[in-house]
Design an enzyme around this catalytic site. Structure first.
Site, PDB file in Angstrom:
ATOM      1  N   THR A 219     126.051 -24.024 116.836  1.00  0.00           N
ATOM      2  CA  THR A 219     126.202 -25.395 116.338  1.00  0.00           C
ATOM      3  C   THR A 219     125.546 -25.599 114.966  1.00  0.00           C
ATOM      4  O   THR A 219     125.649 -26.678 114.385  1.00  0.00           O
ATOM      5  CB  THR A 219     125.550 -26.388 117.330  1.00  0.00           C
ATOM      6  OG1 THR A 219     124.215 -25.925 117.593  1.00  0.00           O
ATOM      7  CG2 THR A 219     126.318 -26.465 118.628  1.00  0.00           C
ATOM      8  N   GLY A 220     124.851 -24.590 114.457  1.00  0.00           N
ATOM      9  CA  GLY A 220     124.116 -24.735 113.192  1.00  0.00           C
ATOM     10  C   GLY A 220     124.966 -24.428 111.970  1.00  0.00           C
ATOM     11  O   GLY A 220     126.156 -24.120 112.085  1.00  0.00           O
TER      12      GLY A 220
ATOM     13  N   CYS B 125     118.796 -14.435 102.947  1.00  0.00           N
ATOM     14  CA  CYS B 125     119.980 -14.675 102.103  1.00  0.00           C
ATOM     15  C   CYS B 125     119.753 -14.302 100.637  1.00  0.00           C
ATOM     16  O   CYS B 125     120.591 -13.641 100.009  1.00  0.00           O
ATOM     17  CB  CYS B 125     120.423 -16.128 102.211  1.00  0.00           C
ATOM     18  SG  CYS B 125     119.076 -17.309 102.193  1.00  0.00           S
TER      19      CYS B 125
ATOM     20  N   SER C 144     121.694 -25.881 101.533  1.00  0.00           N
ATOM     21  CA  SER C 144     122.270 -25.332 102.773  1.00  0.00           C
ATOM     22  C   SER C 144     121.426 -24.176 103.296  1.00  0.00           C
ATOM     23  O   SER C 144     121.500 -23.841 104.468  1.00  0.00           O
ATOM     24  CB  SER C 144     123.718 -24.894 102.562  1.00  0.00           C
ATOM     25  OG  SER C 144     123.757 -23.734 101.772  1.00  0.00           O
TER      26      SER C 144
ATOM     27  N   LYS D  31     109.548 -12.598 101.029  1.00  0.00           N
ATOM     28  CA  LYS D  31     110.713 -11.888 101.575  1.00  0.00           C
ATOM     29  C   LYS D  31     111.383 -11.104 100.441  1.00  0.00           C
ATOM     30  O   LYS D  31     111.809  -9.961 100.610  1.00  0.00           O
ATOM     31  CB  LYS D  31     111.719 -12.875 102.182  1.00  0.00           C
ATOM     32  CG  LYS D  31     111.252 -13.516 103.488  1.00  0.00           C
ATOM     33  CD  LYS D  31     112.188 -14.655 103.902  1.00  0.00           C
ATOM     34  CE  LYS D  31     111.529 -15.565 104.927  1.00  0.00           C
ATOM     35  NZ  LYS D  31     112.281 -16.830 105.133  1.00  0.00           N
TER      36      LYS D  31
ATOM     37  N   ARG E  52     113.990 -24.664  95.060  1.00  0.00           N
ATOM     38  CA  ARG E  52     115.090 -25.374  95.720  1.00  0.00           C
ATOM     39  C   ARG E  52     115.680 -26.375  94.726  1.00  0.00           C
ATOM     40  O   ARG E  52     114.945 -27.138  94.103  1.00  0.00           O
ATOM     41  CB  ARG E  52     114.547 -26.123  96.943  1.00  0.00           C
ATOM     42  CG  ARG E  52     115.599 -26.666  97.859  1.00  0.00           C
ATOM     43  CD  ARG E  52     116.295 -25.630  98.681  1.00  0.00           C
ATOM     44  NE  ARG E  52     115.399 -24.872  99.549  1.00  0.00           N
ATOM     45  CZ  ARG E  52     115.748 -23.765 100.203  1.00  0.00           C
ATOM     46  NH1 ARG E  52     116.974 -23.285 100.099  1.00  0.00           N
ATOM     47  NH2 ARG E  52     114.888 -23.125 100.962  1.00  0.00           N
TER      48      ARG E  52
ATOM     49  N   HIS F 157     123.312 -19.710  96.342  1.00  0.00           N
ATOM     50  CA  HIS F 157     122.019 -19.438  95.699  1.00  0.00           C
ATOM     51  C   HIS F 157     122.257 -18.683  94.380  1.00  0.00           C
ATOM     52  O   HIS F 157     123.145 -17.830  94.301  1.00  0.00           O
ATOM     53  CB  HIS F 157     121.145 -18.556  96.587  1.00  0.00           C
ATOM     54  CG  HIS F 157     120.633 -19.233  97.830  1.00  0.00           C
ATOM     55  ND1 HIS F 157     120.728 -20.588  98.057  1.00  0.00           N
ATOM     56  CD2 HIS F 157     119.996 -18.712  98.909  1.00  0.00           C
ATOM     57  CE1 HIS F 157     120.172 -20.862  99.237  1.00  0.00           C
ATOM     58  NE2 HIS F 157     119.726 -19.751  99.766  1.00  0.00           N
TER      59      HIS F 157
ATOM     60  N   ASN G 200     125.225 -18.393 100.120  1.00  0.00           N
ATOM     61  CA  ASN G 200     124.140 -17.996 101.034  1.00  0.00           C
ATOM     62  C   ASN G 200     124.552 -18.032 102.501  1.00  0.00           C
ATOM     63  O   ASN G 200     123.970 -17.331 103.328  1.00  0.00           O
ATOM     64  CB  ASN G 200     122.909 -18.883 100.822  1.00  0.00           C
ATOM     65  CG  ASN G 200     123.237 -20.360 100.823  1.00  0.00           C
ATOM     66  OD1 ASN G 200     123.981 -20.829  99.965  1.00  0.00           O
ATOM     67  ND2 ASN G 200     122.704 -21.099 101.776  1.00  0.00           N
TER      68      ASN G 200
HETATM   69  N1  LIG Z   1     121.069 -21.382 105.977  1.00  0.00           N
HETATM   70  C1  LIG Z   1     121.036 -20.185 105.407  1.00  0.00           C
HETATM   71  O1  LIG Z   1     121.432 -19.961 104.256  1.00  0.00           O
HETATM   72  C2  LIG Z   1     120.482 -19.029 106.168  1.00  0.00           C
HETATM   73  C3  LIG Z   1     120.660 -17.783 105.635  1.00  0.00           C
HETATM   74  C4  LIG Z   1     120.185 -16.669 106.310  1.00  0.00           C
HETATM   75  C5  LIG Z   1     119.541 -16.839 107.504  1.00  0.00           C
HETATM   76  N2  LIG Z   1     119.362 -18.090 108.030  1.00  0.00           N
HETATM   77  C6  LIG Z   1     118.666 -18.177 109.307  1.00  0.00           C
HETATM   78  O2  LIG Z   1     119.593 -18.533 110.329  1.00  0.00           O
HETATM   79  C7  LIG Z   1     118.960 -19.342 111.292  1.00  0.00           C
HETATM   80  C8  LIG Z   1     119.717 -20.655 111.455  1.00  0.00           C
HETATM   81  O3  LIG Z   1     119.791 -21.316 110.214  1.00  0.00           O
HETATM   82  P1  LIG Z   1     120.722 -22.579 109.979  1.00  0.00           P
HETATM   83  O4  LIG Z   1     120.638 -22.852 108.532  1.00  0.00           O
HETATM   84  O5  LIG Z   1     122.056 -22.364 110.608  1.00  0.00           O
HETATM   85  O6  LIG Z   1     119.903 -23.709 110.801  1.00  0.00           O
HETATM   86  P2  LIG Z   1     120.443 -25.031 111.521  1.00  0.00           P
HETATM   87  O7  LIG Z   1     121.631 -25.547 110.828  1.00  0.00           O
HETATM   88  O8  LIG Z   1     119.258 -25.882 111.693  1.00  0.00           O
HETATM   89  O9  LIG Z   1     120.935 -24.513 112.982  1.00  0.00           O
HETATM   90  C9  LIG Z   1     120.046 -24.014 113.941  1.00  0.00           C
HETATM   91  C10 LIG Z   1     120.806 -23.500 115.143  1.00  0.00           C
HETATM   92  O10 LIG Z   1     119.879 -22.914 116.071  1.00  0.00           O
HETATM   93  C11 LIG Z   1     119.996 -23.568 117.330  1.00  0.00           C
HETATM   94  N3  LIG Z   1     118.698 -23.648 117.985  1.00  0.00           N
HETATM   95  C12 LIG Z   1     117.577 -24.239 117.516  1.00  0.00           C
HETATM   96  N4  LIG Z   1     116.579 -24.144 118.415  1.00  0.00           N
HETATM   97  C13 LIG Z   1     117.092 -23.486 119.490  1.00  0.00           C
HETATM   98  C14 LIG Z   1     116.574 -23.085 120.736  1.00  0.00           C
HETATM   99  N5  LIG Z   1     115.323 -23.348 121.087  1.00  0.00           N
HETATM  100  N6  LIG Z   1     117.401 -22.424 121.585  1.00  0.00           N
HETATM  101  C15 LIG Z   1     118.674 -22.173 121.261  1.00  0.00           C
HETATM  102  N7  LIG Z   1     119.227 -22.516 120.092  1.00  0.00           N
HETATM  103  C16 LIG Z   1     118.449 -23.166 119.201  1.00  0.00           C
HETATM  104  C17 LIG Z   1     120.523 -24.937 117.013  1.00  0.00           C
HETATM  105  O11 LIG Z   1     121.098 -25.498 118.162  1.00  0.00           O
HETATM  106  P3  LIG Z   1     121.157 -27.126 118.358  1.00  0.00           P
HETATM  107  O12 LIG Z   1     122.314 -27.586 117.516  1.00  0.00           O
HETATM  108  O13 LIG Z   1     121.403 -27.245 119.814  1.00  0.00           O
HETATM  109  O14 LIG Z   1     119.849 -27.668 117.917  1.00  0.00           O
HETATM  110  C18 LIG Z   1     121.537 -24.596 115.925  1.00  0.00           C
HETATM  111  O15 LIG Z   1     122.698 -24.065 116.504  1.00  0.00           O
HETATM  112  C19 LIG Z   1     117.512 -19.492 110.833  1.00  0.00           C
HETATM  113  O16 LIG Z   1     116.736 -18.506 111.474  1.00  0.00           O
HETATM  114  C20 LIG Z   1     117.583 -19.242 109.362  1.00  0.00           C
HETATM  115  O17 LIG Z   1     116.379 -18.735 108.844  1.00  0.00           O
HETATM  116  C21 LIG Z   1     119.838 -19.189 107.386  1.00  0.00           C
END
Ligand SMILES: NC(=O)c1ccc[n+]([C@@H]2O[C@H](COP(=O)([O-])OP(=O)(O)OC[C@H]3O[C@@H](n4cnc5c(N)ncnc54)[C@H](OP(=O)(O)O)[C@@H]3O)[C@@H](O)[C@H]2O)c1
Length: 329
Positions: free
Chosen positions: A9-10, A126, A156, A205, A227, A234, A307
């Site tokens: 969902t994220g 990323c 994002s 990182k 940011r 990015h 990213n």
């Molecule tokens: N954004 C980027 O550019 C990027 C790039 C590389 C890596 N990442 C990494 O990818 C991960 C997610 O990033 P995002 O940007 O997609 O964040 P986000 O939009 O906040 O989404 C977080 C996701 O994790 C789920 N989640 C949170 N807590 C949870 C739990 N306790 N149990 C199960 N699911 C849980 C959320 O579910 P709900 O909707 O139910 O809360 C949602 O699906 C992070 O670790 C981040 O560091 C992000």
């Protein structure tokens, strides 16, 4: 393949589903997984409706591959549980990246390190992925001595909450804040938390991950991560000092010949990479290629990528494709 998308969902999870569909990833059964908050929510994949399930239900279903993007603490607690039932986890969080027992993979660079025994595989940060995609061929040829990086990172990269903060601010709506300060019309010199040495985790990182991916710690790296109010993509200004001298035409050729890298560098036509134009693309774009005239053997580059695609979802899925193609799952 029975595939679980954890964090479906994220921000990353959503792009993950888009990229899985585009690349026709060989899915026989798909499990969409998120927190207890989202359990029961309906989501679409390739025109079919799926119900979001919780983590334990997903472990019980014993998937072959789990693509994790649900934050570091979820990965720490749950990736081992998936691995225990024979699932191979590819994790987007920072939980396992610097763990010496886990591989940190950009398939084009070090996919050949992967074996059947790797049950938890880390996807790099990323900003690291787009950086090393451009650095790897140059390092191989000229040997890097020192790299100085300044990033211009989109909201994002922080997740859903930050995208909403920027949207709210542009519309003049008061809402929840993902950052300590307004991001609209601003530049915040803080990506992620600060640590004892005065750097942010994001900056460290960039210092540590390239050395692990390139399997070489002979070069030094320093970074400032900022940011900015771009929605996605990015950008990085990168200064690289090499041990050996280089020829600019050869640098361009090396980059242009690197799979996954596109050179956009024509000053006559004002051609250079920009985040708005990297949107929804899987490649890493490199431009403003020029000699640093203040120092010997030193090069300046401007590197841009989406990213959420190569920086997260695409790289994760490419790792999955590599595992399948090489019969490692
Ligand atoms: N954004 C980027 O550019 C990027 C790039 C590389 C890596 N990442 C990494 O990818 C991960 C997610 O990033 P995002 O940007 O997609 O964040 P986000 O939009 O906040 O989404 C977080 C996701 O994790 C789920 N989640 C949170 N807590 C949870 C739990 N306790 N149990 C199960 N699911 C849980 C959320 O579910 P709900 O909707 O139910 O809360 C949602 O699906 C992070 O670790 C981040 O560091 C992000």
């Amino acid at each position: 393949m029975k595939v679980a998308v954890v964090g479906a969902t994220g921000m990353v999870g959503n792009v993950m589903l888009q990229v899985l569909a585009e690349r026709n990833f060989p899915i026989t059964e798909l499990l969409l997984v998120a927190s207890e908050r989202s359990k029961g929510k309906q989501m679409e994949y390739k025109g079919k409706t799926y119900t979001v399930i919780g983590l334990q239900d997903a472990v019980d279903a014993k998937p072959d591959i789990a693509l994790f993007s649900a934050g570091g603490s979820t990965s720490e607690a749950w990736a081992p549980k998936f691995a225990e039932v024979g699932c191979t986890v590819v994790d987007n969080s920072s939980a396992w990246r610097m763990d010496p027992t886990k591989k940190l993979i950009v398939p084009e660079i070090n996919g050949d390190e992967l074996t059947k025994e790797d049950k938890i595989i880390a996807n790099p940060n990323c900003s690291t992925i787009q950086l090393v995609m451009a650095l790897a061929p140059l390092h191989k040829k000229y040997k890097m001595k020192r790299v100085v990086i300044s990033t211009y990172q989109s909201v994002s990269g922080t997740g859903v909450k930050a995208v909403e903060q920027l949207e709210n601010e542009t519309k003049g709506i008061k809402g929840e804040m993902a950052y300590h300060y307004p991001i609209n019309r601003n530049a915040i010199p803080q990506c992620d938390d600060f640590i004892e040495n005065g750097y942010t985790k994001e900056e460290m990182k960039l210092v540590n991950e390239p050395k692990k991916i390139l399997a070489d710690d002979s070069f030094s790296v320093t970074a400032t991560a900022v940011r900015i109010p771009t929605a996605g993509g990015h950008s990085e200004a990168v200064n690289i000092e090499f041990v050996n001298d280089f020829d600019l035409a050869e640098v361009r050729k090396l980059l242009a010949e690197t799979p996954g890298v596109i050179v956009q560098d024509n000053l006559d036509t004002f051609t250079y990479p920009m985040p708005a134009y990297a949107h929804n693309k899987d490649e890493v774009f490199v431009g403003r290629i020029r000699r640093d005239e203040s120092q010997a053997n030193t090069l300046n580059l401007w590197i841009v990528a989406d990213n959420l695609r190569k920086g997260a979802a695409t790289n994760t899925i490419q790792i999955g494709e590599y595992l399948i193609a090489n019969e490692l799952v």
